[in-house]
Design an enzyme around this catalytic site. Sequence first.
Site, PDB file in Angstrom:
ATOM      1  N   LYS A 147       0.857  -1.198   0.000  1.00 43.36           N
ATOM      2  CA  LYS A 147       0.000   0.000   0.000  1.00 43.36           C
ATOM      3  C   LYS A 147       0.890   1.244   0.000  1.00 43.36           C
ATOM      4  O   LYS A 147       1.076   1.918   1.019  1.00 43.36           O
ATOM      5  CB  LYS A 147      -0.966  -0.012   1.187  1.00 43.36           C
ATOM      6  CG  LYS A 147      -2.146   0.944   0.998  1.00 43.36           C
ATOM      7  CD  LYS A 147      -3.256   0.655   1.978  1.00 43.36           C
ATOM      8  CE  LYS A 147      -4.338   1.721   1.991  1.00 43.36           C
ATOM      9  NZ  LYS A 147      -5.129   1.815   0.778  1.00 43.36           N
ATOM     10  N   GLU A 180      -8.560  -4.460 -10.184  1.00 47.09           N
ATOM     11  CA  GLU A 180      -9.296  -3.839  -9.076  1.00 47.09           C
ATOM     12  C   GLU A 180      -9.615  -2.403  -9.449  1.00 47.09           C
ATOM     13  O   GLU A 180      -9.182  -1.916 -10.494  1.00 47.09           O
ATOM     14  CB  GLU A 180      -8.451  -3.876  -7.801  1.00 47.09           C
ATOM     15  CG  GLU A 180      -7.131  -3.130  -7.961  1.00 47.09           C
ATOM     16  CD  GLU A 180      -6.197  -3.242  -6.764  1.00 47.09           C
ATOM     17  OE1 GLU A 180      -6.674  -3.449  -5.636  1.00 47.09           O
ATOM     18  OE2 GLU A 180      -4.978  -3.095  -6.975  1.00 47.09           O
ATOM     19  N   LEU A 205      -4.121  -4.900  -4.430  1.00 52.74           N
ATOM     20  CA  LEU A 205      -3.999  -4.667  -2.996  1.00 52.74           C
ATOM     21  C   LEU A 205      -5.025  -5.579  -2.321  1.00 52.74           C
ATOM     22  O   LEU A 205      -6.213  -5.558  -2.681  1.00 52.74           O
ATOM     23  CB  LEU A 205      -4.303  -3.202  -2.663  1.00 52.74           C
ATOM     24  CG  LEU A 205      -4.124  -2.900  -1.175  1.00 52.74           C
ATOM     25  CD1 LEU A 205      -2.639  -2.833  -0.816  1.00 52.74           C
ATOM     26  CD2 LEU A 205      -4.803  -1.591  -0.797  1.00 52.74           C
TER      27      LEU A 205
HETATM   28  C1  LIG Z   1      -5.910  -0.068  -5.069  1.00 51.68           C
HETATM   29  C2  LIG Z   1      -6.811  -0.400  -3.914  1.00 51.68           C
HETATM   30  N1  LIG Z   1      -7.421  -1.594  -3.891  1.00 51.68           N
HETATM   31  C3  LIG Z   1      -8.251  -1.934  -2.879  1.00 51.68           C
HETATM   32  C4  LIG Z   1      -8.505  -1.069  -1.827  1.00 51.68           C
HETATM   33  C5  LIG Z   1      -9.435  -1.481  -0.716  1.00 51.68           C
HETATM   34  O1  LIG Z   1      -8.685  -1.803   0.449  1.00 51.68           O
HETATM   35  P1  LIG Z   1      -9.335  -1.668   1.888  1.00 51.68           P
HETATM   36  O2  LIG Z   1     -10.551  -2.554   1.909  1.00 51.68           O
HETATM   37  O3  LIG Z   1      -8.266  -2.159   2.802  1.00 51.68           O
HETATM   38  O4  LIG Z   1      -9.685  -0.229   2.086  1.00 51.68           O
HETATM   39  C6  LIG Z   1      -7.871   0.181  -1.800  1.00 51.68           C
HETATM   40  C7  LIG Z   1      -8.104   1.119  -0.709  1.00 51.68           C
HETATM   41  O5  LIG Z   1      -7.629   2.209  -0.676  1.00 51.68           O
HETATM   42  C8  LIG Z   1      -6.994   0.516  -2.871  1.00 51.68           C
HETATM   43  O6  LIG Z   1      -6.368   1.704  -2.902  1.00 51.68           O
END
Ligand SMILES: Cc1ncc(COP(=O)(O)O)c(C=O)c1O
Length: 286
Positions: A147, A180, A205
């Site tokens: 992240k 995603e 992610l």
């Molecule tokens: C690229 C990406 N995918 C997925 C997510 C979702 O992750 P989370 O459920 O941990 O917020 C995020 C959240 O910011 C993201 O930036």
Amino acid sequence: MPRYAYVNGRYVAHGEAAVHIEDRGFQFADGVYEVVTVHAGKLVDEEGHLRRLDRSLRELQMPWPMSERALRLVMRQLIAKNGIGDGIVYLQITRGQAPRDFKYPKGVSPTLVMTTRFMNLDPVEQLNHGVKVITIPDIRWKRRDIKSVALLPQAMGKQKAAEAGAFEAWQVDDEGFITEGCSSNAWIVTDEGVLVTRHASNDILNGITRQSLIRLAESAGIPFEERAFSVAEAHAAREAFLSSATTYVTPITQIDEHKVGEGVPGALAGKLREAYLSYARSEGAS
Ligand SMILES: Cc1ncc(COP(=O)(O)O)c(C=O)c1O
């Protein structure tokens, strides 16, 4: 009420909070972040977010800026100081301040910045009507599992989405499979009623909300497959939705120019949102 930020050991007025111009976050996007939802003053899925933060830091050989216990305390203090009921905590850790040089500097303390923001966690319009997403090529690097604060491709994608009147852009790999969203994970429900989201790998992610939803779907006995799905499959899906810490489960009723199912929010998406909300209110929040 004054708004505070936390910067390297101090609570400071939000408008005056600053880091050095030679911070590696500024010069190299050499940093990681987390966004944790605050629901009725409580952190949602805190454990998962801290585990992922630890993983992101380890992958980049970055130390924690303070003990995990202290970090949990600072999050709580900032929420209290800023009077956050529903909202988010944003926390960012960079490798720190050093004369500009690509390789990792030695003996540098990481930078820790934390802010909070109020947020409406129940956007009625989006939930009643669903949102539109567009599909765009995935132009990101190959370590999307970290992240990282290097978010320019996502900013470009979100801008494209906004210009197309869409809420989010779903990114598509070179083989035509959806990876995603720019800030969310992508889900569909097939015509046979199978819930599908892409498997966790370096290509996406691994969302904390995604992981909780998988557990909830499995315990509810919902047929589920963790695999890649194509743009064509998404266009033909019975339901679609996206997930993230701030949007929980948000139904999608249009993908590009295709209506999803009957063009109304899907039943399974509604059920999973409810399940996530009751989880967030109970053991998910601390
Ligand atoms: C690229 C990406 N995918 C997925 C997510 C979702 O992750 P989370 O459920 O941990 O917020 C995020 C959240 O910011 C993201 O930036």
